[in-house]
Design a protein around this motif. Structure first.
Motif, PDB file in Angstrom:
ATOM      1  N   GLN A 103      49.004  26.334   7.294  1.00  0.00           N
ATOM      2  CA  GLN A 103      49.699  26.519   6.018  1.00  0.00           C
ATOM      3  C   GLN A 103      50.369  27.877   5.960  1.00  0.00           C
ATOM      4  O   GLN A 103      49.839  28.872   6.467  1.00  0.00           O
ATOM      5  N   SER A 150      51.811  22.809   3.017  1.00  0.00           N
ATOM      6  CA  SER A 150      52.931  23.044   3.933  1.00  0.00           C
ATOM      7  C   SER A 150      53.325  21.731   4.592  1.00  0.00           C
ATOM      8  O   SER A 150      52.488  20.849   4.798  1.00  0.00           O
ATOM      9  N   LEU A 198      57.671  24.361   7.786  1.00  0.00           N
ATOM     10  CA  LEU A 198      57.277  25.124   8.979  1.00  0.00           C
ATOM     11  C   LEU A 198      58.454  25.265   9.944  1.00  0.00           C
ATOM     12  O   LEU A 198      58.588  26.289  10.621  1.00  0.00           O
ATOM     13  N   PRO A 230      50.148  20.286   9.477  1.00  0.00           N
ATOM     14  CA  PRO A 230      50.595  21.018   8.288  1.00  0.00           C
ATOM     15  C   PRO A 230      49.855  20.474   7.061  1.00  0.00           C
ATOM     16  O   PRO A 230      49.730  19.259   6.890  1.00  0.00           O
TER      17      PRO A 230
END
Length: 485
Positions: free
Chosen positions: A350, A361, A366, A380
Motif C-alpha cells: 500500500q 492501493s 502503483l 495491492p
C-alpha cells in the motif's frame, strides 16, 4: 545426485557425540567454533541446505515457489545469510547481552570476539563508525521531535558476500573435525529423567549426546515452543514486533545511511505511547518475502555489488501482553495469518498516501507511483484490513515523526509492505552458562528467545559453548593450552 550425496553423508555420521547442536545459524556455528577448541566430538544439524546450495528461486522467477524448507530462512548460515549482512557491534542492539552475562564489560568483550571471527573469515576491515558532527546533528534532530537516534559501530558484509564468508567459516569447522548433518529435521529431544541425552530425528533415528545445544534460529521458534510445552521447560513469553517494511527512494535516506548504514531510531507514539522503531535498513536494497509454515512475511536485504534505486527498512511496533493472554507468538501469528489471507498468500502493498486516506492501493495507483516496488510478488491492498487499528495508527504517527528527522520518508508515494513480523520465540530461562531447566540442555540464539540479531545470536552461542566446556571440564584445559602459545 544430491540425494545420493546426502545419503553418503548421513552414513558417515555417528550415533553418539559429545555435543549435538540444533541449527547452523550464527549461534550454532559460533558455538561449534568455540567447542572445536576443546577437542570435542560435535555434530551440527540443520533442516536447510548447505551454504553453496542455498538459492532462492524468486531471484529468477520474481515470485515465491513455496520451497520447503524456505531457502531464505533455513540452511547453513541461518536466515541472516540473505539479509543485509550488517553487523551491529553493540551488546544492547538485537538483544541484551549484559542481562545474560551480568556484566557490561564482559558483554562488550563478547561482541569484540564475534567481530574478530567475522574478520577472520572475510568481513571487511573497515567499520562504519558513529562519531563526528553529523552524528551529533542527527541525534539533536531526533531529540527535538521526541525520538532517539542510536549510534552504532557497524560492519557491512552484504548479502552477496555473506555466503562466501559463511562457506569459509563452515570449512574451517569441518577441518577441525566438526560434523554437519544438513537437510535433516530434529523431531524431538531425547529426555530421560529430566536430563537431555540427545535428539530424535524426523525419521526416528536417535543420536545420543552428552550435551545438546538448542539454537534453531528464528525459523524454529514455533518448534521450540512445542519442546517447551512437551518437556516442561521453564520459559516465559517475551514481546514481539509487528509492523511493515517501508520502501522509499534511496536519495531520501542517503543523508542518514551515509552516516550510519543501518540507522536505529526509537520513537514513542503520541496516541498510545507505544514503542516504535526502525530496524534492518537496507541501503539501495531489495524487499523480499519470507515463507513460514502457514503465513508469509516480508524482510529486506542489500548487496555489496548490486543496488536498486530504493532503500527499505522495517518499521515495527513492540507488543507485550499480560492478562488474560500472554502468548505473544500466538497473537502475532494470528495477525500474520490474517494479513496472508487478505493478500491471497502474498504480502499486502500500500502507498502511504492511500493508507492515510483510508483507501486501498490498486495496480493502477502503483503503476503511477513515483516509487517502484522492488518486490513484485505482492497484492495491492489496504494494510488497515490486515493489521490491528492500534498498530496502524502507531505506524502512521511514527512515520510522520520520522519524517521530521528524515524529510520525505512519509510522503504519499512511500511504499508499505505488510506484514513484517519479528518472532523472538518464548524466552527460555537459562542460567549464566546458558543451561536450561533440563540438565545438559543448553540454548542460544533467536529461536530460543535469547537474541534478535546476528551478533547477539553469535555471542549467546559462545556463552553456551563456554558453559558446556565448563561443565565438561574442558575450559581449564583450553586456557592452559592457549597460555602455552
Amino acid at each position: 545426485m544430491g540425494d545420493e550425496n546426502q545419503a553418503i553423508e548421513i552414513e558417515k555420521i555417528g550415533s553418539a557425540y559429545d555435543v549435538v547442536i540444533i541449527g547452523a545459524g550464527p549461534a550454532g556455528m559460533f558455538a561449534a567454533y568455540e567447542l572445536a577448541a576443546g577437542k570435542m566430538e560435535i555434530l551440527v544439524i540443520d533442516m536447510g541446505r548447505d551454504i553453496d546450495k542455498r538459492s532462492c528461486p524468486m531471484k529468477a522467477l520474481s515470485y515465491c515457489k513455496h520451497c520447503a524448507p524456505c531457502e531464505i530462512m533455513c540452511g547453513v548460515g541461518g536466515c541472516g545469510t540473505f539479509s543485509d549482512g550488517t553487523l551491529n557491534l553493540r551488546p544492547d542492539i538485537g538483544g541484551d547481552l549484559a542481562a545474560l552475562t551480568g556484566d557490561q564489560t564482559e558483554a562488550w568483550e563478547l561482541v569484540d570476539r564475534v567481530d574478530k571471527v567475522f574478520l577472520k573469515f572475510g568481513a571487511p576491515q573497515t567499520a562504519l563508525l558513529t562519531e563526528g558532527p553529523e552524528v551529533e546533528e542527527l541525534k539533536r534532530r531526533a531529540a527535538s521531535v521526541g525520538a532517539r537516534f542510536i549510534e552504532i559501530k557497524q560492519r557491512h558484509i552484504g548479502s552477496d558476500n555473506a555466503p562466501a564468508l559463511i562457506g569459509r567459516f563452515k570449512q574451517d569447522l569441518v577441518d577441525k573435525g566438526v560434523d554437519f548433518l544438513i537437510e535433516t529435521e530434529v523431531h524431538d529431544l531425547l529426555i530421560e529423567g529430566k536430563e537431555c541425552k540427545g535428539v530424535i530425528l524426523s525419521g526416528g533415528r536417535v543420536i545420543r549426546a552428552n550435551y545438546v545445544l538448542l539454537s534453531p534460529g528464528r525459523r524454529g521458534c514455533n518448534w521450540v515452543s512445542e519442546m517447551i510445552e512437551k518437556h516442561d521447560l521453564k520459559a516465559r513469553y517475551g514481546g514481539i514486533d509487528i509492523g511493515v517494511r517501508v520502501e522509499v527512494p534511496a536519495i531520501i535516506m542517503d543523508p542518514v545511511t551515509k552516516i550510519n548504514r543501518d540507522p536505529k531510531f526509537h520513537i514513542q507514539s503520541r496516541r498510545y505511547d507505544d514503542f516504535v522503531r526502525t530496524f534492518c535498513t537496507n541501503r539501495r536494497g531489495f524487499v523480499v518475502k519470507e515463507e513460514y509454515e502457514d503465513f508469509i512475511a516480508t524482510n529486506g536485504h542489500s548487496m555489496a555489488n548490486k543496488e536498486s534505486e530504493n532503500t527499505n527498512f522495517a518499521f515495527l511496533v513492540r507488543i507485550e501482553l499480560t492478562e488474560p493472554m500472554e502468548n505473544t507468538t500466538k497473537y502475532a501469528r494470528s495477525i500474520a495469518k490474517l494479513a496472508t489471507t487478505i493478500g491471497g498468500g502474498k504480502p499486502v502493498l500500500q502507498r502511504m498516501g492511500d493508507l492515510r486516506r483510508g483507501r486501498r492501493s490498486t495496480k493502477e495507483r502503483l503503476a503511477r507511483n513515483l516509487v517502484i516496488n522492488t518486490l513484485k510478488d505482492v497484492t495491492p491492498g489496504d494494510i488497515s484490513m490486515a493489521l490491528p487499528h492500534r498498530i496502524v495508527m502507531d505506524i502512521i504517527e511514527g512515520l510522520e515523526t520520522l519524517n521530521e528527522i528524515i524529510p520525505g520518508v512519509a510522503s504519499d508515494s512511500t511504499l508499505l509492505y505488510a506484514p513484517e513480523v519479528k518472532f523472538y520465540a518464548m524466552h527460555l530461562d537459562v542460567d549464566r552458562h546458558m543451561e536450561t531447566s533440563i540438565k545438559n540442555l543448553f540454548a542460544a540464539g533467536d529461536g530460543a528467545g535469547l537474541s534478535r540479531d546476528i551478533v547477539n545470536a553469535a555471542a549467546t552461542g559462545i556463552m553456551a559453548a563456554e558453559g558446556i566446556m565448563k561443565k565438561a571440564g574442558k575450559g581449564q584445559d583450553i586456557q592452559e593450552e592457549e597460555n602455552r602459545f
